[in-house]
Write an enzyme that holds these catalytic residues in place. Structure first.
Site, PDB file in Angstrom:
ATOM      1  N   SER A   1       7.455  36.760  -4.244  1.00 24.71           N
ATOM      2  CA  SER A   1       6.706  37.945  -3.834  1.00 24.71           C
ATOM      3  C   SER A   1       7.645  39.121  -3.561  1.00 24.71           C
ATOM      4  O   SER A   1       8.837  38.947  -3.259  1.00 24.71           O
ATOM      5  CB  SER A   1       5.885  37.659  -2.578  1.00 24.71           C
ATOM      6  OG  SER A   1       5.020  36.575  -2.803  1.00 24.71           O
TER       7      SER A   1
HETATM    8  N1  SAM Z   1       6.190  32.034  -1.223  1.00 22.00           N
HETATM    9  C1  SAM Z   1       6.773  32.132  -2.516  1.00 22.00           C
HETATM   10  C2  SAM Z   1       8.199  32.625  -2.490  1.00 22.00           C
HETATM   11  O1  SAM Z   1       8.711  32.953  -1.421  1.00 22.00           O
HETATM   12  O2  SAM Z   1       8.807  32.643  -3.565  1.00 22.00           O
HETATM   13  C3  SAM Z   1       5.968  32.981  -3.470  1.00 22.00           C
HETATM   14  C4  SAM Z   1       5.012  32.140  -4.174  1.00 22.00           C
HETATM   15  S1  SAM Z   1       4.109  32.681  -5.549  1.00 22.00           S
HETATM   16  C5  SAM Z   1       3.606  34.311  -5.220  1.00 22.00           C
HETATM   17  C6  SAM Z   1       2.665  31.667  -5.228  1.00 22.00           C
HETATM   18  C7  SAM Z   1       2.883  30.199  -5.404  1.00 22.00           C
HETATM   19  O3  SAM Z   1       1.664  29.510  -5.067  1.00 22.00           O
HETATM   20  C8  SAM Z   1       3.208  29.776  -6.836  1.00 22.00           C
HETATM   21  O4  SAM Z   1       4.442  29.120  -6.858  1.00 22.00           O
HETATM   22  C9  SAM Z   1       2.056  28.838  -7.221  1.00 22.00           C
HETATM   23  O5  SAM Z   1       2.441  27.785  -8.059  1.00 22.00           O
HETATM   24  C10 SAM Z   1       1.594  28.352  -5.866  1.00 22.00           C
HETATM   25  N2  SAM Z   1       0.229  27.827  -5.797  1.00 22.00           N
HETATM   26  C11 SAM Z   1      -0.903  28.285  -6.390  1.00 22.00           C
HETATM   27  N3  SAM Z   1      -1.955  27.524  -6.052  1.00 22.00           N
HETATM   28  C12 SAM Z   1      -1.480  26.553  -5.224  1.00 22.00           C
HETATM   29  C13 SAM Z   1      -2.082  25.455  -4.530  1.00 22.00           C
HETATM   30  N4  SAM Z   1      -3.384  25.202  -4.585  1.00 22.00           N
HETATM   31  N5  SAM Z   1      -1.285  24.689  -3.756  1.00 22.00           N
HETATM   32  C14 SAM Z   1       0.058  24.929  -3.661  1.00 22.00           C
HETATM   33  N6  SAM Z   1       0.671  25.940  -4.300  1.00 22.00           N
HETATM   34  C15 SAM Z   1      -0.089  26.740  -5.056  1.00 22.00           C
END
Ligand code: SAM
Length: 211
Positions: free
Chosen positions: A51
């Site tokens: 993000s």
């Molecule tokens: N917090 C992260 C960082 O600091 O890099 C940013 C993460 S990215 C914007 C959102 C993440 O949510 C992705 O890696 C995606 O695979 C994950 N995601 C989406 N749906 C999910 C779910 N139901 N459970 C766990 N992770 C999920």
């Protein structure tokens, strides 16, 4: 980067100090290291992103983290947000859909000396084993508030989660006032990857949107 965050209105010195300390370039692919301290989201593989720093700062400030708090992060991604929370003294539990991302993130966190507990799974239904949490931060966008996450919050705890359609979302800052009452504040204008799961978007709605 931190000066820019200050200018954009981030005031919590604990958040700013943690963001000053954690080297964001360690959480982005090598080819993008030159962009690591710009205020933008960057690709990290598996069609996911780390993000934007302002978003990380805003969400962390909204979570009102205190040392010793038990925090659940949904969407580990690169591990950067988890590092910020751990640096602020929280006990961090994190869930990621993609095994590859979780493995890389936990390795980086461990090398930096942070003891973050992670698992591969569907974070839209939370992680009941370690509930209740002082705070839950969801770093992917859901169509509605996942009730499992509300259940796994302590009374007085906060859930910070983007809610909206697949193109644009509002950031919901939810305080659990009692078992039946939520105080919800909203901030418009965020853009996240979708939360795919039982209480998020189905794989089908995501594909039908053409992405
Ligand atoms: N917090 C992260 C960082 O600091 O890099 C940013 C993460 S990215 C914007 C959102 C993440 O949510 C992705 O890696 C995606 O695979 C994950 N995601 C989406 N749906 C999910 C779910 N139901 N459970 C766990 N992770 C999920």
């Amino acid at each position: 980067m931190v000066e820019l965050l200050r200018k954009r209105g981030i005031k919590d010195e604990n958040v700013l100090r943690a963001m000053e300390k954690i080297p964001r370039h360690l959480f982005v692919p090598e080819a993008l290291i030159n962009y690591a301290y710009e205020d933008s989201a960057l690709p990290i593989g598996c069609s996911q992103t780390i993000s934007q720093p302002y978003t990380v700062a805003f969400m962390t400030e909204a979570l009102k983290v205190k040392p010793g708090d038990k925090i659940l992060e949904v969407g580990t991604g690169s591990g950067y947000q988890a590092a910020i929370l751990a640096e602020m003294g929280a006990q961090v539990f994190t869930i990621e859909r993609f095994e590859e991302l979780l493995k890389t993130a936990l390795e980086k966190l461990s090398k930096l000396g942070y003891n973050v507990i992670g698992m591969v799974g569907d974070g839209s239904i939370g992680w009941s084993e370690f509930a209740p949490y002082d705070g839950i931060i969801v770093t992917a966008a859901a169509p509605r508030i996942p009730q499992s996450l509300v259940k796994q919050l302590k009374i007085g705890g906060r859930l910070v989660i983007p809610i909206g359609d697949l193109d644009i979302q509002e950031l919901y800052i939810i305080k659990k006032v009692s078992e039946t009452k939520l105080d919800i504040k909203k901030k418009f204008g965020f853009k996240f990857v979708p939360l795919i799961g039982k209480e998020g978007w189905g794989e089908d709605s995501f594909r039908n949107n053409g992405r």
